[in-house]
Structure formats: C-alpha cells, structure tokens
Design an enzyme around this catalytic site. Structure first.
Site, PDB file in Angstrom:
ATOM      1  CB  CYS A   1      -0.906   0.017   1.234  1.00  0.00           C
ATOM      2  SG  CYS A   1      -1.987  -1.427   1.380  1.00  0.00           S
TER       3      CYS A   1
ATOM      4  N   GLY B   1      -1.287   0.904  -4.931  1.00  0.00           N
ATOM      5  CA  GLY B   1      -2.564   0.311  -4.585  1.00  0.00           C
ATOM      6  C   GLY B   1      -3.683   0.927  -5.384  1.00  0.00           C
TER       7      GLY B   1
ATOM      8  CG  ASN C   1       3.167  -0.552   2.807  1.00  0.00           C
ATOM      9  OD1 ASN C   1       2.667  -1.540   2.298  1.00  0.00           O
ATOM     10  ND2 ASN C   1       4.372  -0.118   2.488  1.00  0.00           N
ATOM     11  N   GLY C   2       1.893  -3.025   4.901  1.00  0.00           N
ATOM     12  CA  GLY C   2       2.628  -4.197   5.352  1.00  0.00           C
ATOM     13  C   GLY C   2       1.703  -5.301   5.808  1.00  0.00           C
TER      14      GLY C   2
ATOM     15  CE1 TYR D   1       4.857  -5.117 -11.393  1.00  0.00           C
ATOM     16  CE2 TYR D   1       4.080  -4.874  -9.144  1.00  0.00           C
ATOM     17  CZ  TYR D   1       3.818  -4.944 -10.491  1.00  0.00           C
ATOM     18  OH  TYR D   1       2.525  -4.845 -10.946  1.00  0.00           O
TER      19      TYR D   1
END
Length: 509
Positions: free
Chosen positions: A2, A28, A101-102, A257
C-alpha cells in the site's frame, strides 16, 4: 503493498494529500482514503476505487484542517470490501486514525489478545485495525490528559513489542500531531521531509521519496528500523528509536517492481538499481549464450524498461518498444483473481507487429510471479510474427510466498514453486528462459548504499527475516489468501461498521 502519507502543515492539507496519493497510486488501486483534522473535528472520505474516482470536489471541500493522513490500498488478505479501506479510526484515547503498509505475521494472536486482555472489539479482519487498537491501548495506558512525545514513543515501543512482521505506519492523534514508525527490520519503506512556507515549516511522512519531491518537500531521511518520527501540531519534530532494531533488511521487491523508478528507497536509487539489474543479467546471458542469435530486446512495459534498456546496451543489441500499453488498465500483478488477470493482459498490451515479424526477440520483464502475464505475452509475440521468443527476468525465480505485505500468497499459484527453470520455460512457452541470479540482484541494489548489505528476499530464497514463519503458518496463509479464498470472501462479506464512515465523520453525506 500500500501507499501512505501523513502531513502536518500550516494550512489545509487535504489537496496536498490528494496530490500525493495520485503519485503513490501505483502502490494500490483497490481503495483510497483521506482523513484530516480541523481544530479537533475529523473529516474522512474513503471508498473502493482509484483516487480520481473516490474523491470529488464536494469531498475535498470538506477535507479541511492543517494535518491529515492518506492511504491507497491493494489487498493482501483477500477482501476488497469498502469496509477495509483506510484510514481506520478509534475514538479513544484522543481520537486516533491509522494508515498502514505491510502485514503482521502474528495477526491472529493479536486479535485474540485484543479481545481477551485489552477488551477491544475488532470490526474487520484487517491487521491494520488490530495495530490501531494496540497503539490505542498502549497510549491509553499512559493515562495522560495531554500526551507528551515520550508518551507517544512509549506507545510505539509497545506496538513493536507486540507486533511482528513488516510494517510502515502513520497515526494521526486528534489535536496533537502525526507519528510515523517502521518495523524493527525496516522491511517496509518510510521516508520523511519538510518544506518552508510563508507561514512556517511543514512536514510530510510517506512511503516513497517521490511523494515528497512531487509536493516540493525536501527529503530529510528514511525512517530508521524501529524508529518513530512525531510531528506535533505546532510543527515541531521529535524522533526516537523505540525498540532494539534488528538487521536492516528492506524489501528487495520494491526495487524489482513496486517502487517508482524516480524514488530512492533507503538512499538507493530505484532507477540505478534497475539499470544494474540489466547489466548483471546481460553478463549472465553472455556467459550462458555467448553465441546467441537475438535480434532485438523488447521490454514488457513499464517496470522492466530500465533493466531492458541497459541489458540491450551491454549486449550491443537493438532496443525497441514492441508493446503499446493501455494506461487505463491497472497493474495485472495486483489484480485480485486469476481470471481477471488473464482478461486484463490482452486489454492492457497490444503488439507492434513490425518489431516482431521475422525476428528472434528477447522479451524482458521485471519478474515472473504466477506466469499468467508472460505466457500470454509470449503468445502475442508469436502471433505478431516472431521467429523465436526468448524471455529474461530481471529477478530470480519467485518460489515462495511473501508474508510481509506483498500478494504472493500461495506457493501453488507461483509458477516456479517446486519447478526447475526448464520446466517454467516450457510452461510459459518460451524458446529460452533466463533468470537473474539472487546474488546479482542483491549486489545491484546494495551498490547504491554500502550501509545495507542484505535485503528481505524471502520470495526468492524462502528465508523469512522475522524468524517466526514456519510451514504451518504458510499453510494457513495460503488457505486465507489464494484466489479461491478471495472469491469466497468478496462474494459473501458483510458490511462492517467502518463502511458507514466512507463520507465524513461529521455525518455530512
């Protein structure tokens, strides 16, 4: 994976957060949300969809206040319900909102403890909501009418003590400020910076440096592993390492990526790292195929372009754009289901026949995860007239699930899991397949920052740096996160109370 942002400013920050989230949209595409604080009044808008679809002018007019946080989400635990859009909110103590995030590897244990020991009700299956309630419990234990920076850092220390996994988090404390913190291994990225305005200094905390650059903030530095950064409402900066940090092992897949090429992650240029990936892949190709018959190198847009260009330069080959990308289709890797991913590839890319007809082409991608995309793209190249289609991956074979916030959940859905490179080559329909070596990938990234010698590479080598991931955990994860589980959850999930907050905490529709 995210994207998140927190801003403490001298004026309304809603538009700044909105503009920042558009820069982080690649992290996201499932849901988005913004919450601001205006003299103690909280304003929230969140829903499923892209930034441009979730926020309208009428929403932005209500997102007033000199501090706020924002979030873009892609689901790592299956569901895409609006109830799981962030930020999450609890009213005690003070009024707290969190964007995360995670992924927490002990989420199930935390949910039990929150109910049985902390007497807190969790409304969704999101580990982000669990983390918010843990922070709230730890901060409430300080029993202060007005929290000091030390109280807030002690609460963060309590979160680190109880939570395991990879996480970067921003929390807004109503009327007091915003705190950002990062897991003890620094797996998930977080950076902060500031800018001078006529009214005074403003601060931003975000997932990527490009988010700060885009809004005119100067980067101060990355948040260190286990560190918390607190900016109070007056614009004062406070920092403290709140736990004993582990080995700094940032996620290497950010460089492969996820991150934008114009970002720096832990002071490493993503663009330069991808260039070096191309150079090292070219060196391996020379060793294994010194007498190759490649006519042209073609990237699979967009993430692989930098590596492919440097690979072509190193080999002295032509570099050509052979695919045109429809920019209105999302990233297929983060599509929630296999059938949707298959459909999206043909909608997303179209081949330029002139670059393929009668040629031996080397297609370059950043990685191969499920194999769905590359198999279809190889067939597209053959349909466009290519004589031979070779395939190069700028990353090693993805053989293991990710547990720290990237949706590579089920080993059975990873095309390289339990297979040799030759078997994968046959499955994707390539005439020849070459993967990057892991040592070369690590070297390509580490060269940008000599202070970082290792990375979180579990998807390639199966070594989970937090030390709490075993075979049983991976089996449970696969059952909850594979494509079948996602279809079931998206088809039958009820409406959570959080969904009622998708417009505004004040109740203004």
């Amino acid at each position: 994976m995210c994207g998140l942002v927190g801003v403490v400013g001298q004026r309304d920050v809603g538009v700044t957060i909105y503009d920042t989230l558009t820069v982080l949209q690649h992290r996201g595409q499932d849901a988005a949300g913004i919450m601001t604080c205006d003299n103690g009044k909280l304003n929230l808008r969140k829903d499923n969809g892209l930034i441009k679809d979730v926020f309208r002018t009428r929403h932005m007019r209500r997102l007033t206040g000199q501090m706020g946080i924002g979030h873009v989400r892609y689901p790592t635990a299956g569901s895409s319900s609006p109830a799981l859009a962030q930020p999450f909110y609890v009213n005690s103590p003070y009024g707290l909102a969190l964007a995360h995030n995670g992924n927490l590897t002990n989420a199930a244990e935390l949910n039990r403890d929150l109910f049985n020991e902390d007497l807190r009700h969790i409304n969704t299956d999101s580990d982000s909501e669990a983390m918010l309630n843990i922070f709230a419990h730890e901060l409430q234990d300080r029993r202060k009418i007005k929290p000091t920076p030390d109280d807030i850092f002690d609460a963060v220390a309590g979160v680190h003590k109880r939570c395991r996994g990879g996480y970067a988090t921003v929390v807004m404390i109503t009327g007091y400020g915003i705190v950002g913190f990062r897991d003890r291994n620094g797996i998930r990225p977080l950076v902060y910076g500031s800018r001078e305005t006529e009214s005074g200094r403003e601060y931003m905390i975000a997932s990527e440096s490009v988010a700060l650059n885009s809004q005119g903030f100067e980067i101060e530095r990355d948040v260190a592993p286990g560190e918390a950064v607190y900016i109070d409402i007056e614009g004062n900066l406070h920092t403290k390492v709140c736990c004993e940090p582990g080995e700094h092992t940032p996620c290497i897949f950010e460089h492969v990526y996820f991150a934008r090429p114009d970002s720096f992650m832990d002071s490493i240029s993503v663009y330069k790292a991808r260039m070096r990936m191309g150079e090292k892949l070219a060196e391996k190709l020379k060793r294994e195929r010194p007498d190759h018959d490649i006519d042209v190198v073609i990237p699979i847009p967009d993430t692989s372009r930098t590596s492919a260009l440097e690979l072509a330069n190193s080999l002295g080959l032509k570099f050509r754009e052979g695919f045109v990308k429809n920019r209105y289709i999302g990233r297929t890797f983060i599509m929630p289901g296999q059938s949707q991913r298959r459909k999206s590839v043909r909608q997303k890319l179209n081949a330029i026949d002139l670059e393929f007809k009668g040629k031996n082409v080397l297609l370059v991608d950043d990685s191969i995860v499920r194999g769905t995309t590359c198999r279809q793209i190889i067939q597209m190249a053959r349909d466009a007239g290519a004589k031979k289609v070779y395939f190069a991956s700028a990353a090693p074979a993805v053989r293991y699930p990710n547990v720290y916030g990237i949706d590579m959940p089920a080993a059975s859905e990873l095309i390289a899991s339990g297979k040799t490179d030759k078997e994968v080559e046959k499955l994707i329909g390539a005439d020849w397949l070459i993967y990057q070596d892991l040592d070369d990938l690590v070297a390509a990234c580490a060269e940008g920052n000599p202070n970082i010698s290792s990375f979180e590479c579990a998807v390639f080598d199966g070594k989970y740096v937090t030390g709490d991931v075993d075979e049983m955990y991976l089996k449970r994860l696969e059952m909850s996160r594979n494509d079948a589980a996602k279809r079931n959850k998206n088809g039958g999930e009820g409406i959570s109370k959080q969904q009622n907050l998708v417009t505004d905490l004040s109740g203004d529709a």
